[in-house]
Design an enzyme around this catalytic site. Sequence first.
Site, PDB file in Angstrom:
ATOM      1  CD  GLU A 257     -94.467 -55.047   3.298  1.00  0.00           C
ATOM      2  OE1 GLU A 257     -94.044 -53.923   2.404  1.00  0.00           O
ATOM      3  OE2 GLU A 257     -93.755 -55.722   3.598  1.00  0.00           O
TER       4      GLU A 257
ATOM      5  CG  HIS B  11     -94.686 -51.554  -1.197  1.00  0.00           C
ATOM      6  ND1 HIS B  11     -93.950 -51.900  -1.862  1.00  0.00           N
ATOM      7  CD2 HIS B  11     -94.618 -51.561   0.065  1.00  0.00           C
ATOM      8  CE1 HIS B  11     -93.332 -52.144  -0.609  1.00  0.00           C
ATOM      9  NE2 HIS B  11     -93.553 -51.878   0.605  1.00  0.00           N
TER      10      HIS B  11
ATOM     11  CD  GLU C 214    -104.001 -35.752  -3.776  1.00  0.00           C
ATOM     12  OE1 GLU C 214    -102.389 -35.548  -3.028  1.00  0.00           O
ATOM     13  OE2 GLU C 214    -104.470 -34.403  -3.868  1.00  0.00           O
TER      14      GLU C 214
ATOM     15  NE  ARG D 198     -87.135 -52.023 -10.464  1.00  0.00           N
ATOM     16  CZ  ARG D 198     -86.585 -52.731  -9.873  1.00  0.00           C
ATOM     17  NH1 ARG D 198     -87.363 -53.057  -9.431  1.00  0.00           N
ATOM     18  NH2 ARG D 198     -85.151 -52.570 -10.054  1.00  0.00           N
TER      19      ARG D 198
END
Lengths: 165, 165
Positions: A157, A111, A84, A107
Amino acid sequence: MIMTAPQTNGYTFNHTMLRVKDPKQSLAFYQDVLGMTFLHKKSYPDAEFDLYFLAKLSDDELKNLPSDEQKRAEYTFSQRGVLELTHNYGTENQADFAYHNGNSEPRGFGHICFAVPDLAKAVAWFDQNNVVFQKRPEDGSMKNIAFIKDPDGYWIEIVQANTMN
Amino acid sequence: MIMTAPQTNGYTFNHTMLRVKDPKQSLAFYQDVLGMTFLHKKSYPDAEFDLYFLAKLSDDELKNLPSDEQKRAEYTFSQRGVLELTHNYGTENQADFAYHNGNSEPRGFGHICFAVPDLAKAVAWFDQNNVVFQKRPEDGSMKNIAFIKDPDGYWIEIVQANTMN
């Protein structure tokens, strides 16, 4: 067999939501470079945002995609592996606007990941499309994975499943 | 039929990675409350982090889960809808440590989403498990969705697909 609570039968990890600065760029990237299909859009003009839902589907799934809008919405929210994208109006016109990709402080999210049948061929395809790499396979010690960046700088990734352990 | 580039055949939106403060709490939450199955772990003791991979599988998928470790890894990286949890050692012992859930500044990632067969029953199940709600179905104007929080405060949207448009 591993047991899971019967109360969770039919639960589906449906989607991951990322905010994007410019939906034109993001939709082009996810459709053209990663081969995802645009499934569904929801617009909230009063609140000034749109939601775009995409998934990477097989040819068989594409052939059987419901065309009826309501059925398409139900389909969208029943699948695994949906992305989305949220667009808050106007960000695309702010030169200095950028979303936070989660990999510097503070953080949190890291990913998303795509598996590909052949990592070397995927890298060649990304190069052909001028995709920015965060990490090429040959960088660092993990030669069997790569990281590319989407138009907002989110890390993606790239793995080849049969080389993973 | 919608065309996608043949170069992307076999690409799979495999996983979403979130950093978690305390894997014991997170694994309990995702396994016990959301019914996910722990598939695979990768440990990097020298770099002081572990990766946990989970997916919400059907009973048939659970029955056919490969038990061989290498086959299980390949399986993990071939599926859609996998959740990767990253644990950096020691965060669980830092009282004031918290990850950023992306929904306050700086924003970026927003949430993950689970579809459930029956929203009201899911809400009752979450209440039974003392899950924290960001938004109960009755809050706000969108009565057909809820948001719960995982142990790190990441938002998880809960939808019932046949009520979505």
